[in-house]
Scaffold this motif. Structure first.
Motif, short mmCIF file in Angstrom:
data_model
loop_
_atom_site.label_atom_id
_atom_site.label_comp_id
_atom_site.label_asym_id
_atom_site.label_seq_id
_atom_site.Cartn_x
_atom_site.Cartn_y
_atom_site.Cartn_z
N VAL A 1 4.09 -1.53 -9.51
CA VAL A 1 4.50 -2.92 -9.31
C VAL A 1 3.93 -3.81 -10.41
N ARG A 2 2.64 -3.74 -10.64
CA ARG A 2 2.02 -4.69 -11.57
C ARG A 2 2.41 -4.42 -13.02
N LEU A 3 2.76 -3.17 -13.36
CA LEU A 3 3.15 -2.84 -14.72
C LEU A 3 4.66 -2.88 -14.92
N GLY A 4 5.39 -3.36 -13.91
CA GLY A 4 6.81 -3.64 -14.06
C GLY A 4 7.73 -2.44 -14.07
N ARG A 5 7.33 -1.34 -13.46
CA ARG A 5 8.16 -0.14 -13.47
C ARG A 5 8.65 0.28 -12.08
N MET A 6 8.41 -0.52 -11.05
CA MET A 6 8.78 -0.12 -9.70
C MET A 6 10.27 0.14 -9.57
N GLU A 7 11.07 -0.81 -10.06
CA GLU A 7 12.52 -0.68 -9.90
C GLU A 7 13.03 0.55 -10.66
N GLN A 8 12.54 0.76 -11.85
CA GLN A 8 12.99 1.88 -12.66
C GLN A 8 12.63 3.22 -12.03
N VAL A 9 11.42 3.34 -11.49
CA VAL A 9 10.94 4.61 -10.95
C VAL A 9 11.53 4.90 -9.58
N THR A 10 11.63 3.89 -8.72
CA THR A 10 12.06 4.12 -7.34
C THR A 10 13.53 3.82 -7.10
N GLY A 11 14.17 3.01 -7.97
CA GLY A 11 15.55 2.62 -7.76
C GLY A 11 15.74 1.56 -6.69
N ARG A 12 14.65 0.91 -6.27
CA ARG A 12 14.74 -0.11 -5.22
C ARG A 12 14.90 -1.50 -5.83
N PRO A 13 15.46 -2.44 -5.06
CA PRO A 13 15.58 -3.82 -5.56
C PRO A 13 14.21 -4.45 -5.72
N SER A 14 14.12 -5.46 -6.56
CA SER A 14 12.83 -6.01 -6.95
C SER A 14 12.07 -6.64 -5.78
N TYR A 15 12.77 -7.18 -4.76
CA TYR A 15 12.04 -7.81 -3.67
C TYR A 15 11.23 -6.81 -2.87
N ARG A 16 11.53 -5.52 -3.02
CA ARG A 16 10.77 -4.48 -2.32
C ARG A 16 9.41 -4.21 -2.97
N ARG A 17 9.09 -4.95 -4.03
CA ARG A 17 7.75 -4.84 -4.61
C ARG A 17 6.69 -5.30 -3.62
N VAL A 18 7.08 -6.11 -2.66
CA VAL A 18 6.17 -6.72 -1.70
C VAL A 18 6.60 -6.31 -0.30
N MET A 19 5.64 -5.95 0.52
CA MET A 19 5.95 -5.65 1.92
C MET A 19 6.08 -6.95 2.71
N PRO A 20 6.90 -6.96 3.74
CA PRO A 20 7.10 -8.19 4.51
C PRO A 20 5.88 -8.55 5.36
N ILE A 21 5.78 -9.82 5.72
CA ILE A 21 4.84 -10.22 6.76
C ILE A 21 5.35 -9.61 8.06
N PRO A 22 4.50 -8.93 8.84
CA PRO A 22 4.98 -8.31 10.07
C PRO A 22 5.66 -9.30 11.00
N LEU A 23 6.77 -8.87 11.59
CA LEU A 23 7.55 -9.73 12.47
C LEU A 23 6.72 -10.30 13.60
N ARG A 24 5.86 -9.48 14.18
CA ARG A 24 5.04 -9.94 15.30
C ARG A 24 4.16 -11.12 14.89
#
Length: 449
Positions: free
Chosen positions: A411-434
């Motif tokens: 994530v911090r080195l800017g390769r998440m999307e390239q390596v995993t194929g996921r959209p950029s917003y998936r760099r961060v996990m959501p705040i839990p719904l609860r």
């Protein structure tokens, strides 16, 4: 050195989480007050021991926080039916993911325990100055660590201008409070302050089961690297590397194949009895396992000729398991190494190359030191910053596989999307719904969740 901090009457926040093989039973049930106030030396020591116990939660550094990040990084995969592992394994993590909720609660429970010590210990007059410093330094260290890991998982830590930081409760409470998110800049400022306080209070210690000045300096080096404060990262890494209490092991496997901390260990969590186990054995070594090593990671090791570092990953039937934390379902006393010396060399390598006027040659020297220990040939040259990033990611993946680093590096080195194929917003996990529901939307959700 005593510091004046306001005293609060405090009851620690306890969490009762009932778990079983039924995922429907994985929800946290109750929030209960479980501890007395700190009023004397005995209760202060008890609170400090309780803080160590809290950070050893299976949902924190007892296993699952590390497992979660390894799944996101495509180093691990869900091998059974648990929905929350399946979601993390694919990277398509919803706001209702149970493990994120367990982690959030456990992390803020640890923060509350640290806040209790910070607020109350200075008023315990029967404690010596040295004992007060030790307790306060430990509390500041763990609060800084928890804020840092919460920010890495749930905040846009890679953007210092982002509004999506984390809540920063600084006072103890016996009931959950509605605390709004701070900005990323504010979050890092608090992390830095906590680690500076920890460094100020703590002394060097030969006992690596306890927080020391060296462990606080090492964590400061890590946090500075994430902020691209390369000068501080180099300075802190140098202090640890030059500390005679730490030395690289000649045999990589020896770091993990002994019960007592190795010469390379800076801070370990010691799991010593059945009431304080890690959960690696339960999750990875049972048949069938809940969590397994992806074949992709084994292929990565094999393609590099990684017989040393890859030797701590072995067949488990048709799957693979990591043996850094044991090799059988009954191995629940293995320690978790939170920080070790080789990371300081990797931090110094990256920061030395990235700092203004930096040196790719200095970076290459530090990287090759770790490659040589692993039995690999030296990297002869680094042609560019892009090539450096590729090398850093590969070396960090090999050196720290299943230690909870690689996902955040991507994530911090800017390769998440390239390596995993996921959209950029998936760099961060959501705040839990609860948490969103309990706080009546005081918390702002991360974009696109």
């Amino acid at each position: 050195m005593k510091k004046t901090i306001n005293k609060y009457l405090i009851i620690l926040l306890g969490i009762v989480i009932t778990t079983s093989c039924d995922v429907l039973d994985q929800e946290p049930k109750d929030l209960i007050a479980s501890s007395d106030a700190i009023v004397d030396a005995r209760s202060a020591e008890s609170a400090l021991n309780g803080l160590y116990h809290t950070v050893q939660s299976g949902d924190l550094y007892g296993g699952r926080f590390i497992m979660s990040s390894e799944m996101l990084a495509l180093n691990a995969e869900a091998a059974a039916f648990q929905a929350y592992w399946q979601e993390l394994s694919t990277g398509n993590v919803p706001t209702s993911n149970a493990q994120l909720e367990f982690y959030w609660i456990a992390a803020y429970n640890a923060i509350n325990a640290a806040n209790n010590i910070i607020a109350s210990v200075p008023e315990v007059t029967e404690l010596s100055d040295a004992d007060q410093d030790r307790m306060l330094g430990t509390a500041y260290f763990f609060r800084g660590l928890m804020f840092f890991d919460l920010l890495r998982q749930h905040g846009e830590f890679f953007d210092l201008g982002s509004i999506y930081g984390i809540p920063l409760p600084l006072e103890p409470s016996n009931v959950p409070k509605e605390t709004a998110r701070s900005t990323v800049q504010q979050s890092f400022e608090q992390i830095n302050l906590d680690l500076e306080m920890a460094i100020d209070f703590l002394e060097d210690s030969g006992d690596k089961y306890y927080v020391s000045k060296g462990s606080a300096q090492a964590l400061m080096a890590r946090a500075a690297l994430y902020q691209k404060d390369y000068a501080t990262a180099i300075s802190m890494a140098n202090l640890v590397i030059n500390n005679s209490q730490y030395e690289l092991e000649e045999d990589y496997n020896a770091i993990f194949n002994v019960e007592d901390p190795s010469s390379e260990s800076i801070l370990e969590l010691n799991f010593i009895n059945l009431t304080d186990p890690n959960v690696w054995g339960v999750e990875m070594y049972v048949t069938p396992p809940e969590v397994a090593v992806r074949a992709d990671l084994m292929n990565f090791f094999n393609s590099r000729g990684e017989s040393e570092r890859g030797g701590l990953f072995e067949a488990n039937g048709n799957l693979y398991k990591c043996t850094k934390y044991g090799s059988a379902a009954t191995d629940d006393m293995a320690n978790t190494i939170l920080i070790r010396l080789s990371e300081m060399y990797m931090i110094r390598a990256e920061a030395s190359a990235m700092v203004a006027g930096g040196s790719l040659e200095d970076a290459r020297t530090d990287i090759n030191r770790l490659r040589s220990r692993a039995g690999l040939a030296d990297i002869s040259s680094i042609a560019s910053e892009d090539a450096l990033i590729t090398i850093l990611l590969n070396e960090r993946r090999a050196e720290f596989a299943f230690e909870g680093q690689y996902w955040f590096d991507l994530v911090r080195l800017g390769r998440m999307e390239q390596v995993t194929g996921r959209p950029s917003y998936r760099r961060v996990m959501p705040i839990p719904l609860r948490e969103m529901i309990l706080t009546d939307d005081v918390l702002i959700q991360n974009p696109e969740y």
